[in-house]
Design a protein around this motif. Sequence first.
Motif, short mmCIF file in Angstrom:
data_model
loop_
_atom_site.label_atom_id
_atom_site.label_comp_id
_atom_site.label_asym_id
_atom_site.label_seq_id
_atom_site.Cartn_x
_atom_site.Cartn_y
_atom_site.Cartn_z
N PHE A 92 -5.96 1.38 7.45
CA PHE A 92 -5.99 1.06 6.02
C PHE A 92 -7.42 0.85 5.53
CE2 PHE A 92 -6.22 -3.05 7.98
CZ PHE A 92 -6.85 -3.90 7.08
N GLU A 160 -3.75 -3.98 3.42
CA GLU A 160 -3.10 -2.84 4.08
C GLU A 160 -2.05 -2.14 3.23
OE1 GLU A 160 -2.75 -6.26 7.15
OE2 GLU A 160 -2.89 -6.07 4.97
N ASP A 161 -1.37 -2.90 2.38
CA ASP A 161 -0.13 -2.41 1.77
C ASP A 161 -0.26 -1.27 0.79
OD1 ASP A 161 2.35 -4.62 2.37
OD2 ASP A 161 0.31 -5.25 2.79
N PHE A 164 -0.12 1.87 2.90
CA PHE A 164 1.20 1.85 3.54
C PHE A 164 2.30 2.23 2.55
CE2 PHE A 164 4.77 -1.28 3.80
CZ PHE A 164 5.54 -0.60 4.73
N CYS A 167 2.24 5.92 1.82
CA CYS A 167 2.69 6.73 2.96
C CYS A 167 4.21 6.75 3.07
CB CYS A 167 2.08 6.21 4.26
SG CYS A 167 0.32 6.59 4.45
N GLY A 197 1.42 5.79 7.96
CA GLY A 197 1.72 4.45 7.47
C GLY A 197 1.63 3.41 8.58
N SER A 200 -1.64 2.00 9.06
CA SER A 200 -2.00 1.03 8.03
C SER A 200 -1.30 -0.30 8.22
CB SER A 200 -1.65 1.59 6.64
OG SER A 200 -1.90 0.64 5.63
N LYS A 201 0.01 -0.30 8.51
CA LYS A 201 0.78 -1.55 8.54
C LYS A 201 1.61 -1.70 9.80
CE LYS A 201 1.26 -5.32 6.22
NZ LYS A 201 2.20 -5.58 5.15
N ALA A 205 5.99 -0.01 9.08
CA ALA A 205 6.25 1.35 8.61
C ALA A 205 7.56 1.89 9.16
CB ALA A 205 5.09 2.27 8.98
N SER A 242 2.00 7.64 15.29
CA SER A 242 1.93 6.18 15.25
C SER A 242 1.12 5.62 16.40
CB SER A 242 3.34 5.58 15.26
OG SER A 242 4.09 5.94 14.13
#
Length: 711
Positions: A92, A160-161, A164, A167, A197, A200-201, A205, A242
Amino acid sequence: MATTVLDRTAPTGGAPRRAPWRSPVGRPAYARPALLVIAVLAAVLYAWGINHSHYHTFYANAVRSMTQSWQAFFYGSFDPGNSITLDKLPGFLWPQALSAQIFGFHPWALTLPQVMEGVASLLVLYRVVRRWAGDNAALIASVAFLLTPVAVGLFRTAVEDPLFTLCVLLAAEATQRAAEAGRLRPLVMAGVWVGVGFQSKMLEAWVVLPALAAVYLLSAPVPLRKRLVRLGISTAVMVAVSASWMVVAALTPAKDRPYVDGTTNNSAFSMVVGYNFLNRFSSLGISAASTGSISATRGGGGHGGGQEADRGGASHGVRAGAGHPSVPSHGGRPGGFGGGGDRGQDGWSKMFGPSLASQTGWLYPLAAVAVVCGLLWRRGRPRTDRIRAGFVLWGTWLTTYFLVFSAGSVGGHTYYMGVIAVPLAALAGGGLSLLWGAYRAGGRRGWVLPGAVAATVAWGAYLAAEFPSFLPWLVPAMGALALIAVVLLVLARPGGTRRGGRVALAGLGASLAAVLLAPGAWAVQVFNPTYGSSGMGTVGPTGTHRSGHGAAMSPGSGHLKDGFGDSSGQLTSEQRKLLAFATAHQGSAEYVFATNGWNGASPYILATGAHVLPLGGFSGQVPFPTAVRFRKLVEAGKVRYVLLGQTHGMAGMFGGGTGRGTTPATRITDWVRHACARVPASAYDGAQPPTTAPARASRAAQTLYRCGPGR
């Protein structure tokens, strides 16, 4: 019998090229211009005042470090010396670091990517809803998302969101295309977007997977076996994307990369699975101690402890740590899957509490009615029915995230709720379109629309009344609009005359105004410096509601408080003198100085990018470097100066470390105080000793020591 088919208009093939601000042939002429207006308004709300924004301190330190080397960029190092990572995946922050490289390191440069991600999220939401329920539903959904307070706060916050959220929306759009056409490629792209995603989170995700899988399994026009095989392929791609960063980190020798924060064993998998996932469900009796992560239920737990840290210890030092006196009263922490803290926002009912519901939950009743009616009224349709598939998508999405957040700890992190705002907005658009079609068709189903409007406004009035000193006119205005809407809808007599159609449209307009007035009134507070957004994504008042939960936000505080410390990016006069002294006497040392806490290192990294070595990780519990390793760094001349300050620590939320000498960081602190020479403040600031008690306390809060040979 009422029909419940939504209006679905599709562009006709072979249409001539038109101006980009004009709607394609076959779609309402107002659709494209209205969308452009909504997108511009979104950009204004998200970007308003970012030239006066502050740093989200904890993350901004990492961004500063990431701009100084590609190794720090890839690993998301907290400090420029690449000693230790953030306590989460760095994906992120990559857009923020690139923005800082292009525009320079400024608060607005770090906020700009979130603004762009927000506008993109709104456009993707419009596209998904339009393909599902038509242009009118998509426009309503876009407006509802635009006027959701948490969305406005989210996309102007450097967390981060935002990425995320974008995504998972892109994953939903790809899954929708795969389900409609039965193709593999868009389904694989959905897996890619979920994987991005994840960068990022993390595991949050994956919470969207039940919704995406349900849509494809239930509605894709291909045999079941092929659906299952294709889902398996998409899942494999998703897992690969991931896990990519974690695999690289695991395969890189520990001496060639920074230590992974949040862990006792220097493992990215421990950080992701234990520290940032299992820890968030400690209220359910789940412990992450056995995963090799710092545990919220058993402070400093895990296996290996210091031995693992020494074994994996590179010649580098360490990273941030022991907390900050400015940590918000809810005890939250930046990012991760959740945060510990605010008792007022714990428990299964917290999603309905004023602190969270006022930011994202104004449309709960309308969304619930939409899901129930959408599924019931479409029963008996072919398996591939697109309308029902849309309600399955958004209903499952909302339910799964709702349950996960209810079970986990979110503290005061209202920006977590952005992923809840997405299905609520989509269901508002698709639901109102569905209910409007039933209303115009007449019959008993037609009365669900005024009932849903009345219930939603009543719920909104309850939430608004929880903040009696904020916009006291809001509840009466909502009530008046709702009354007008219901009266007009009743008088219009579903299925009646042409005049009745005009009255019904007026009733629909009044319904929209009544439902969206309250969230819109909160969202536009970004223009008000008293109630502007905070570092936790909150827009509007907090801490003033009748139940008393939440942390009050004073005028102009925003990022300064919720960003975990001084976020101005400027050093005080005393800090500048201290840094100049340590730099002048650094010699061949790798670090200007070491310090016992990320907050102690933060001002120097943020302002100048200085190579400062922080100790103990974000929680203050990370066993790297160990006391033995630190002494070796001193003996090797890599660390010459140590700045010790008062640290309030984050150890309390991790369940341990309350006594002296109970963690590597505190053992290092004790050793420095006994084995190193104290540097008098007069040696670097040239000022006379302070004469007032506050000045003496300020100077005593931080003490510089010189360690090593020749001290």
